[in-house]
Design an enzyme around this catalytic site. Structure first.
Site, short mmCIF file in Angstrom:
data_model
loop_
_atom_site.label_atom_id
_atom_site.label_comp_id
_atom_site.label_asym_id
_atom_site.label_seq_id
_atom_site.Cartn_x
_atom_site.Cartn_y
_atom_site.Cartn_z
N ASN A 9 0.86 -1.18 0.00
CA ASN A 9 0.00 0.00 0.00
C ASN A 9 0.90 1.23 0.00
OD1 ASN A 9 -1.83 2.03 0.49
ND2 ASN A 9 -2.33 1.38 2.59
N LYS A 11 0.11 4.24 -0.35
CA LYS A 11 -0.55 5.44 0.20
C LYS A 11 -0.30 6.65 -0.72
CE LYS A 11 -0.15 3.32 4.68
NZ LYS A 11 -0.19 3.45 6.13
N HIS A 95 -9.59 1.30 4.67
CA HIS A 95 -8.34 1.53 5.40
C HIS A 95 -8.60 2.51 6.55
CE1 HIS A 95 -4.27 2.75 6.38
NE2 HIS A 95 -3.88 1.62 5.82
N GLU A 97 -7.01 4.93 7.61
CA GLU A 97 -6.77 6.33 7.27
C GLU A 97 -7.98 6.94 6.57
OE1 GLU A 97 -2.98 5.70 5.36
OE2 GLU A 97 -2.19 5.11 7.31
N GLU A 167 -5.68 -4.69 10.76
CA GLU A 167 -4.68 -3.64 10.92
C GLU A 167 -4.97 -2.84 12.18
OE1 GLU A 167 -2.58 -2.66 7.02
OE2 GLU A 167 -4.25 -1.27 7.20
N GLY A 173 2.36 2.44 10.71
CA GLY A 173 3.34 3.52 10.54
C GLY A 173 4.08 3.90 11.80
N SER A 213 3.24 -1.92 10.39
CA SER A 213 4.68 -1.99 10.62
C SER A 213 5.30 -3.34 10.27
CB SER A 213 5.00 -1.60 12.07
OG SER A 213 4.64 -0.25 12.31
P1 PGA Z 1 2.73 0.45 7.62
O1 PGA Z 1 1.26 0.65 6.97
O2 PGA Z 1 3.25 -0.86 7.06
O3 PGA Z 1 3.52 1.64 7.14
O4 PGA Z 1 2.57 0.39 9.09
C1 PGA Z 1 0.38 -0.42 6.82
C2 PGA Z 1 -0.93 0.04 6.26
O5 PGA Z 1 -1.40 1.13 6.61
O6 PGA Z 1 -1.54 -0.65 5.43
#
Ligand code: PGA
Length: 253
Positions: A9, A11, A95, A97, A167, A173, A213
């Site tokens: 992803n 983003k 997601h 976000e 998640e 992140g 992460s």
């Molecule tokens: P990350 O993001 O691996 O940077 O923690 C995962 C995600 O949001 O899908």
């Protein structure tokens, strides 16, 4: 048997110009690799070039969102049909976000899942709790609510066409991944919801990823768990070398 799936992803990262070398490098590293299903989800602006570059490789294309209306006066939105037409196989939906910054409700995510399926896109449906919800002992309740909202639109025959991703928001992140044991526990719980609603066979065939992460160092331990079928990878998918190591988690380094 559930084939491992690693989805990158990106983003809101990588311009068109920046996307090209990343994709080329990734093709060199995993373009013919077959033991893992590999998906990249670049921003909309890089989908076309990605599709051109990855044809004739084993890498598949995904988008990061869609809008559930068919077409019309929805300035700034992208439809499922557009994504199908540009060559996407997958689409990330719900997601955290999007649920957070853009206030997407579970009902809206469910509508998007329905629309994706109409156009033969496989949704990667994200669910997961916030830190304070986990601390309050509500993690399973959140995951159950978000998952059951999807169940209201998902027919038994469609379940195998979707992928779930657990998640935990506090792990995204932050560099603080869930422990393999905790991640597996929640994924087992999510699978038990599938068993309850759709039966054992369907539940056993449905892939559930972990995200938050994930990196080349922790992927092996996560994948060693019984119920984790792959990962949704953010930060570590922005470098070909680290994403390739995740894709090739089974190989000795
Ligand atoms: P990350 O993001 O691996 O940077 O923690 C995962 C995600 O949001 O899908």
């Amino acid at each position: 048997m559930r084939k491992p799936l690693m989805a990158g992803n990106w983003k809101m990262n990588k311009t068109l110009t920046e996307s090209i070398p990343l994709i080329k490098e990734l093709i060199n590293l995993v373009g013919t690799y077959q033991d893992t299903e590999t998906v990249i989800c670049p921003p909309f602006t890089s989908l076309w070039v990605a599709r051109e570059l990855i044809q004739d490789t084993n890498i598949l294309l995904g988008a990061q969102n869609l809008y559930f209306q068919k077409e019309g006066a929805y300035t700034g939105e992208i439809s499922a049909r557009m994504l199908q037409n540009i060559g996407c196989s997958y689409v990330i939906l719900g997601h955290s976000e999007r649920r957070g910054y853009f206030q997407e409700s579970s009902a809206e995510v469910a509508q998007k899942v329905q629309e994706a399926l109409i156009f033969n896109l496989k949704p990667i449906i994200c669910v997961g709790e916030k830190l304070r919800e986990r601390e309050a002992g509500k993690a399973q309740d959140i995951v159950r609510e978000e998952t059951e909202a999807i169940f209201t639109v998902l027919k038994p025959a469609e379940v195998q066409r979707v992928v779930f991703a657990y998640e935990p928001i506090w792990a995204i992140g932050t560099g603080k991944a869930a422990t393999p044991r905790d991640a597996n526990e929640m994924i087992q719980y999510l699978r038990s919801l599938l068993v309850h609603k759709y039966g054992v066979r369907v539940a056993e065939d449905t892939r559930i990823l972990y995200g938050g992460s994930v990196n080349p160092e922790n992927i092996k331990a996560l994948m060693a768990e019984s119920d984790i079928d792959g990962a949704l990878v953010g930060g570590a998918s922005l470098q070909a070398e680290s994403f390739a190591r995740i894709v090739k988690f089974k190989e000795k380094e």
